[in-house]
Design an enzyme around this catalytic site. Structure first.
Site, short mmCIF file in Angstrom:
data_model
loop_
_atom_site.label_atom_id
_atom_site.label_comp_id
_atom_site.label_asym_id
_atom_site.label_seq_id
_atom_site.Cartn_x
_atom_site.Cartn_y
_atom_site.Cartn_z
CD1 TRP A 199 31.56 5.21 12.38
CD2 TRP A 199 33.91 4.76 11.97
NE1 TRP A 199 31.85 4.45 11.37
CE2 TRP A 199 33.13 4.05 11.11
CE3 TRP A 199 35.42 4.41 12.41
CZ2 TRP A 199 33.50 3.05 10.12
CZ3 TRP A 199 35.80 3.91 11.11
CH2 TRP A 199 35.08 2.97 10.21
CG ASP A 366 23.53 0.11 3.24
OD1 ASP A 366 24.12 1.23 3.14
OD2 ASP A 366 23.31 -0.59 4.24
CG ASP A 367 24.59 5.42 0.47
OD1 ASP A 367 23.99 5.89 -0.40
OD2 ASP A 367 25.72 6.07 1.16
NE ARG A 443 29.65 8.63 4.20
CZ ARG A 443 28.81 7.60 3.89
NH1 ARG A 443 27.46 7.82 4.42
NH2 ARG A 443 29.05 6.48 3.54
CD1 TRP A 477 16.96 7.64 9.76
CD2 TRP A 477 14.49 7.26 9.55
NE1 TRP A 477 16.19 8.72 10.02
CE2 TRP A 477 15.03 8.74 9.76
CE3 TRP A 477 13.16 6.58 9.53
CZ2 TRP A 477 13.66 9.65 10.13
CZ3 TRP A 477 12.44 7.65 9.71
CH2 TRP A 477 12.64 9.21 9.87
CG ASP A 478 23.40 5.33 7.77
OD1 ASP A 478 23.70 5.67 8.81
OD2 ASP A 478 23.97 4.78 7.10
CG MET A 479 21.17 11.25 11.46
SD MET A 479 22.58 12.14 11.75
CE MET A 479 23.23 11.64 13.24
CG ASN A 480 26.21 7.75 7.54
OD1 ASN A 480 26.32 7.24 8.30
ND2 ASN A 480 25.39 7.28 6.36
CB CYS A 526 21.94 2.96 10.83
SG CYS A 526 23.54 2.96 10.30
CG ASP A 548 29.63 1.78 10.03
OD1 ASP A 548 28.49 1.23 9.81
OD2 ASP A 548 29.65 2.90 9.72
C1 GLA Z 1 26.89 4.28 7.23
C2 GLA Z 1 26.31 3.12 7.66
C3 GLA Z 1 26.66 1.75 6.82
C4 GLA Z 1 26.19 2.08 5.53
C5 GLA Z 1 26.79 3.53 5.24
C6 GLA Z 1 26.39 3.85 3.79
O1 GLA Z 1 28.22 4.27 7.35
O2 GLA Z 1 26.68 2.77 9.27
O3 GLA Z 1 26.36 0.70 7.32
O4 GLA Z 1 24.95 2.20 5.49
O5 GLA Z 1 26.58 4.37 5.95
O6 GLA Z 1 26.91 5.10 3.26
#
Ligand code: GLA
Length: 749
Positions: A199, A366-367, A443, A477-480, A526, A548
């Site tokens: 990361w 964003d989020d 997370r 479209w995120d995936m964390n 993302c 990030d």
């Molecule tokens: C991830 C993305 C960030 C942001 C956060 C939001 O870490 O990489 O750019 O969108 O989530 O929670």
């Protein structure tokens, strides 16, 4: 790019102007002969396949004991024959054994390139762009049939391989390993290059000589991962950025992958690539089949740069799809680093207004816009608006943004769920989790079971409503999180081995449905930054958030490494505030933009906090990018000076227009050194016969005119672009720490 089949010698030769790929069928088995620079189309290359006695090798048959799978290079190595290396295909037959005997049955040459059902893949727009060989092998005893696909592209030094495994018998089978391709080399005089990371420091370039045994990269994280990108290259030890032989291998897949190079004691190397067998078991009933993803192999005689440009053009033009594929990307501002979760509707509009004033085109929320999402402990899964935060609703907010002359974009993270949400309470069986075992958070969130079509349907319906509820032009479209306790609560015990791969098929299905439903929307993928920056995602989302880490110095390495396989147009790159939020470094606004230009470009800061001077500078940057983004995002990239070499203090790259009429060169120096002598960097890709007007951005043209005349392409490529500090006269841009310099070149007619 013919595929020539010499029936009398059963020799298959796939070629185009740049490469040849040759194999022949002997005793019913396809054996590899050659892959590399183009050679003549001869009736046979049999001398590459001598029968030789090797102690302790297993013969292919009683008649041919001196012919072994171990010493011949199988095109499609399978289990149970004494090949002695990891196979491409392993199947548990109805007998419970793994002994296979797949022999040649037939072949077919088709114009163009067939699509792979349910999977992202490279494609052609006209049949003349490629030919595909379909090779059918079968084992009647085991009931296994295989259709191996080989595509050779016209005008691209690239091949694609994949395989379909069919249960052609009457009893159930279990596929334990089905890889996408196998590439064999008669010698091992190569370095392996890979892109490891983590990361915020994704895709560094690591190069090491091949050694006996197994080496490679893999993911067991559920996504392709920050840690090992699904890419390896084999480069001759003398190959550099600009010359020498390089083979690049890239898997068009977003889940658990495995890419290995197996070096045996007889100096041969086998590259295998595909879905990681470690988390894969695929039962097949009679007549059912399994399709692997595809692996793309690129040959370059022009070093790593040549390899990358072939990937860039193939992935940019014939993997990415949709209306945004060829369009310069909007300059955006994202509120994440500006506000994190702490925003009001008015605050967002203020940021957007300040951004619109300097010419930024798209505002991305964003989020944090949905219920129970004031931190990252809750909210994922329901996708319902937080009306307290956004009283005008998404539609109202989008209207307010549109009224500023900007487009509106939105962040989503479809694959995840937090405890406490409605979906968590109503559908506990939709979470990947083995009942009775501990829940394994990451997370603070859990993974929805996208191997279950009901979950994909729910997400499609929910997100379709959200996206169509407002004027949305862009989706991030995120995936964390990475996966741990992967177990589908709705699948039969016999199907649990499918879940990891079926999950990714579910993601592709959801992407496919949403991108088809909203063809005008620009999607950016993302995964906690660049944790799913892979070719599979590019087929749906033509750009991806690269990392990030937005620090300009860190980004030099991240964007350089990413560029080994991925085009500039795919790399999300933003200017953020200083001190940088990841590494706390302060770099000049100029350097931050000079790095971010080489991607999709945007800002990730509170535009209302800019000083007047900064605002003017940002305005200039946005105008510059609007003028040059067509070239930057769709020109040819040449890497000039690697941040992975030496002390990594300098970096340079450039992009050149297809007709070589324009170019843009960027040079970066992290720290000022003392008394270093002359600096210059040799340019590339220019027309050596042409002369170019050279301008340094931000520098008075009189002062910057080093040459006193337009410089020739030949001198810029052979002598180099002069960068010595002292040559700059009154130009102080080249002095101090964190220096970046940008030069535009325009051909003088
Ligand atoms: C991830 C993305 C960030 C942001 C956060 C939001 O870490 O990489 O750019 O969108 O989530 O929670």
């Amino acid at each position: 790019m013919p595929i020539s089949v010499h029936r009398e010698t059963a020799t298959f030769h796939l070629y185009n102007d740049q490469l040849s790929y040759i194999f022949a069928v002997r005793e019913g088995y396809p054996f590899h002969l050659y892959f590399g620079a183009r050679v003549p189309d001869e009736p046979h290359y049999d001398y590459l396949m001598r029968e030789e006695w090797h102690p302790s090798s297993v013969g292919v048959s009683a008649e041919h004991e001196n012919m072994s799978f171990e010493h011949y290079r199988s095109e499609l190595p399978f289990s149970g024959v004494g090949d002695m290396r990891l196979p491409m295909l392993e199947v548990v037959t109805a007998s419970g054994g793994r002994v296979l005997n797949l022999t040649y049955q037939s072949h077919e040459v088709v114009a163009g390139k067939p699509a792979l059902p349910g999977l992202p893949a490279t494609y052609v727009e006209a049949d003349a762009e490629a030919d595909t060989l379909v090779l059918t092998l079968a084992d009647e005893v085991a009931g296994v049939r295989v259709r191996a696909l080989y595509t050779v592209f016209a005008g691209r030094a690239a091949l694609a391989r994949s395989m379909q495994v069919i249960n052609g018998g009457t009893e159930p089978l279990v596929v334990e390993r089905a890889l996408s391709g196998c590439f064999s080399f008669e010698d091992t005089d190569f370095d392996m290059i890979q892109l490891p990371g983590a990361w915020a420091r994704e895709r560094s370039v690591v190069r090491a000589p091949l050694h006996p045994g197994l080496q490679g990269v893999y993911s067991l994280r559920g996504h392709s991962g920050h840690h090992f990108n699904p890419f390896v290259a084999l480069a001759r030890p003398t190959a550099t950025e600009t010359q020498g032989e390089v083979y690049g291998f890239s898997l068009v897949y977003s889940g658990n992958h495995a890419m290995t190079v197996d070096v045996d004691p007889y100096h041969s190397a086998r590259v295998l690539a595909g879905v990681n067998p470690e988390t894969f078991t695929w039962p097949l009933d009679p007549s059912e089949s399994f399709q692997t993803p595809e692996v793309v192999a690129v040959y370059s005689a022009d070093g790593l740069g040549g390899m990358s440009r072939t990937f860039h053009s193939l992935y940019g033009r014939r993997l990415a799809r949709g209306v945004w594929r060829d369009k310069p990307r909007p300059i955006l501002i994202n509120n994440w680093e500006a506000t994190y979760f702490d925003f009001t509707e008015d605050k967002l509009v203020e940021v957007a207004r300040a951004a619109a004033d300097v010419g930024i085109e798209l505002f991305v929320l964003d989020d944090g816009w949905f219920t129970n999402r004031d931190d990252d402990f809750g909210g994922l899964g329901d996708w319902e608006l937080n009306a307290a935060k956004l009283p005008s609703g998404l539609a109202g907010l989008a209207d307010r943004i549109n009224a500023l002359g900007m487009e509106f974009g939105l962040w989503i993270e479809p694959e995840m769920v937090n405890p406490g949400t409605r979906v968590w309470k109503e559908h506990p069986e939709w979470v990947l989790h083995a009942p009775g075992q501990p829940l394994r958070p990451c997370r603070h969130q859990y993974v929805l079971d996208l191997s279950n079509p009901a979950v994909v349907d729910y997400l499609y319906e929910r997100l379709e409503q959200v996206i169509s509820s407002a004027n949305i032009a862009y989706i991030k479209w995120d995936m964390n999180r990475s996966f741990g306790d992967v177990f589908s609560q709705t699948a039969d015990p016999a199907d649990q081995g499918r879940v990891w791969h079926a999950f990714i098929l579910g993601v592709y299905d959801l992407y496919d449905r949403l991108t088809k439903r909203f063809p005008q929307i620009l999607f950016e993928s993302c995964a906690g930054g660049g944790g799913r920056f892979d070719p599979g995602m590019l087929a749906y989302a033509p750009q991806a958030w690269t990392s990030d880490d937005t620090d300009a110095v860190e980004r030099l390495k991240i964007q350089w490494g990413t560029s080994l396989a991925y085009p500039v147009s795919s790399m999300g790159s933003h200017v953020s505030a200083v001190p940088n939020h990841q590494v706390y470094r302060c770099t000049p606004l100029k350097m931050r933009a000079d790095v971010a230009y080489f991607g999709t470009f945007g800002y990730e800061l509170d535009a209302t906090a800019l000083t007047d001077e900064e605002r003017a500078e940002v305005h200039g940057q946005v105008s510059f990018m609007k003028r040059w983004r067509g070239l930057i995002q769709f020109g040819e990239q040449y890497r000039l000076k690697s941040p992975f070499e030496g002390r990594g203090n300098e970096c340079a790259w450039m992009v050149v227009a297809g007709d070589k009429g324009k170019a843009l060169v960027a040079y970066y120096r992290v720290l000022q050194e003392v008394n270093v002598g002359r600096r210059c960097v040799r340019l590339a890709g220019l027309d050596s016969e042409a002369r170019y007007e050279l301008r340094e951005q931000g520098v008075d043209p009189q002062v910057a005119d080093l040459y006193g005349r337009p410089a020739s392409g030949a001198e810029l490529m052979r002598i180099g672009l002069e960068l010595t500090d002292e040559t700059m006269g009154q130009n102080t841009t080249g002095r101090g720490d964190f220096v970046s310099r940008l030069f535009t070149l325009e051909r003088v007619e």
